[in-house]
Motif scaffolding. Structure first.
Motif, PDB file in Angstrom:
ATOM      1  N   ASN A  12       0.827  -1.209   0.000  1.00 32.97           N
ATOM      2  CA  ASN A  12       0.000   0.000   0.000  1.00 32.97           C
ATOM      3  C   ASN A  12       0.863   1.263   0.000  1.00 32.97           C
ATOM      4  OD1 ASN A  12      -2.057   1.884   0.478  1.00 32.97           O
ATOM      5  ND2 ASN A  12      -3.211   0.432   1.724  1.00 32.97           N
ATOM      6  N   PRO A  13       1.361   1.689  -1.161  1.00 35.31           N
ATOM      7  CA  PRO A  13       2.232   2.871  -1.204  1.00 35.31           C
ATOM      8  C   PRO A  13       1.570   4.129  -0.643  1.00 35.31           C
ATOM      9  CG  PRO A  13       2.259   1.709  -3.309  1.00 35.31           C
ATOM     10  CD  PRO A  13       1.174   1.090  -2.492  1.00 35.31           C
ATOM     11  N   SER A  14       0.268   4.279  -0.834  1.00 36.58           N
ATOM     12  CA  SER A  14      -0.422   5.469  -0.316  1.00 36.58           C
ATOM     13  C   SER A  14      -0.364   5.498   1.210  1.00 36.58           C
ATOM     14  CB  SER A  14      -1.876   5.492  -0.782  1.00 36.58           C
ATOM     15  OG  SER A  14      -1.960   5.621  -2.175  1.00 36.58           O
ATOM     16  N   ALA A  15      -0.650   4.359   1.817  1.00 34.38           N
ATOM     17  CA  ALA A  15      -0.603   4.280   3.282  1.00 34.38           C
ATOM     18  C   ALA A  15       0.821   4.518   3.783  1.00 34.38           C
ATOM     19  CB  ALA A  15      -1.109   2.914   3.748  1.00 34.38           C
ATOM     20  N   GLN A  16       1.815   3.979   3.085  1.00 35.15           N
ATOM     21  CA  GLN A  16       3.213   4.178   3.472  1.00 35.15           C
ATOM     22  C   GLN A  16       3.587   5.658   3.427  1.00 35.15           C
ATOM     23  OE1 GLN A  16       5.511   1.576   0.909  1.00 35.15           O
ATOM     24  NE2 GLN A  16       4.211  -0.183   1.413  1.00 35.15           N
ATOM     25  N   ALA A  17       3.133   6.348   2.368  1.00 33.37           N
ATOM     26  CA  ALA A  17       3.444   7.774   2.233  1.00 33.37           C
ATOM     27  C   ALA A  17       2.783   8.587   3.343  1.00 33.37           C
ATOM     28  CB  ALA A  17       2.993   8.276   0.866  1.00 33.37           C
TER      29      ALA A  17
END
Length: 451
Positions: A46-51
């Protein structure tokens, strides 16, 4: 952006990410809210959550734990696609927590007036037409909303000199409270998304939320080709501006091949840059909005005559050996395909159709299929689409996917023919969304062009 205090030091749960959820989380954090994001996709994928986590926003991924709602949240901002029957949403409502979509946030902070466009079909094209006309007239129309640009993200940087031209889905409009456009457009209302809403009446009610807060100082543009719109016209406080291709109305209308606004000829219908009777309706809605904003006929006519369509919505890809290709992957229901076919000579059309099987037959489409040169059929709904083709007397071929369907259609075509992808079905049996399906069609076209 308005510096509102509504969410300052308030606990807000953002349910579901994607682009709109990510934008909402960032905006709420900027407004001083105590934000928690909950998304079903695992954190490591989940790149969005990581960002967001790197930006200091709390994220909980991989599941939707109901106990999370015991943390005394004051608001929930949910992804529009998450149904109200979802246990997290249902529990929030049971606890009296207001549940909004991020377009409500966009309204709360927007310095710009909002032009809101919704409808069953044509809303993306109409939204794009309106923005193009505004920009060509120097009025700075900013595309936002369901068209792919999160409304709250666009509203953060828009100024009072801009106008937010906002495409709105029924899902988004179920999650509004104070949302108040200055101009609203409802392109048409047809039975769709009934699996989400439960009934056509509830679907219409969701769309009709668009005008809830409008007053006589605002304008509601309605399609008077529909009796339903005429009935609804009596239930709004907004100033009504109708459009029609069937009768002269006190707004925008088609007469003797020309498009008029309140008795004044604006342009010839044949000069619209995209084919189809539905695009005449879209152009009339656009003309109504443009004239309300004082835009000249010359600018309107120039813009609409050069309008090249919207990606995946009767998008012209070009020609190969004098065979024209059109990408109408966004036609996910029968009405949209009917409208697409209305712009062509059936005897020249090879139609690619089929997709997700929702259990419906395609008898309504049969009159529109009559006379087609051929069909290429694919997807779960293929047996049902074939029954319609048989009733229409149209020969068809099978394909396993869009790439093969495109190759077969081109093989069957002669100079002067049209290969039209207009599936009349959702894409989810084979593709993540209609964009992916349309992109495969574009890629297949480019591969054939390069041979």
């Amino acid at each position: 952006m308005k510096a509102i205090k509504d969410f300052e030091n308030k606990k807000v749960l953002v349910l579901g990410l994607a682009r709109s959820g990510e934008a909402a989380a960032r905006l709420l954090s900027k407004l001083g809210a105590i934000v928690t994001v909950n998304d079903s996709k695992p954190f490591e994928e989940n790149p969005s959550a990581q960002a967001l986590l790197e930006e200091g926003i709390k994220v909980i991924c991989g599941s939707h734990p109901l106990e999370l709602l015991d943390e005394d949240f004051e608001y929930m901002i949910k992804n529009p696609g998450i149904p109200y029957a979802n246990p997290m949403v249902a529990k929030a409502l049971d606890k009296g927590i207001p549940v909004y979509t991020e377009v409500e946030l966009a309204y709360c902070i927007s310095e710009s007036p909002i032009i809101g466009i919704t409808g069953s079909n044509g809303k993306t094209t109409t939204t794009t037409m309106i923005a193009d006309v505004l920009n060509d007239a120097g009025q700075s129309g900013l595309l936002s909303g369901n068209i792919g640009f999160p409304a709250s993200e666009v509203a953060m940087t828009a100024s009072e000199k801009d106008k937010l031209v906002m495409e709105l889905s029924s899902f988004q409009l179920m999650g509004i409270d104070r949302f108040h456009p200055h101009i609203a457009v409802i392109t048409n209302l047809m039975p769709t998304h009934i699996d989400y809403h439960g009934s056509f009446e509830d679907y219409v009610a969701a769309k009709w939320n668009l005008q809830n807060n409008m007053t006589t100082d605002d304008y509601l543009v309605l399609n008077f080709n529909q009796d339903l719109a005429k009935e609804l016209a009596n239930k709004t406080q907004a100033t009504l501006v109708p459009f029609s291709t069937r009768e002269e109305v006190d707004g925008a209308y088609l007469s003797d091949g020309n498009l008029y606004f309140k008795g004044e000829a604006v342009m010839a219908a044949d000069n619209i840059g995209v084919p189809g009777s539905h695009n005449i309706e879209n152009a009339l809605a656009t003309i109504a909005v443009a004239k309300l904003l004082g835009i000249s006929n010359d600018v309107i006519a120039e813009t609409l005559s050069h309008f090249g369509g919207v990606k995946h919505r009767l998008q012209s890809l070009g020609q190969i050996d004098d065979v024209q290709f059109y990408n109408d992957s966004k036609s996910t229901n029968i009405l949209a395909t009917q409208k697409a076919l209305s712009g062509f000579d059936n005897s020249k059309v090879i139609l690619i159709a089929g997709g997700l099987d929702r259990g419906n037959e395609f008898d309504e489409l049969v009159p529109d299929l009559i006379g087609l040169k051929k069909m290429v059929i694919l997807g779960e709904s293929a047996p049902r689409v074939k029954r319609a083709a048989d009733k229409a007397g149209v020969d068809y071929l099978d394909a396993k996917d869009i790439q093969e369907a495109t190759q077969i259609a081109f093989r069957e075509a002669l100079a002067g023919d049209v290969v039209l992808l207009s599936p009349a079905n959702a894409s989810w049996d084979m593709y993540r969304n209609f964009e992916v399906r349309g992109d495969e069609f574009i890629a297949a076209f480019e591969a054939l062009k390069g041979e």
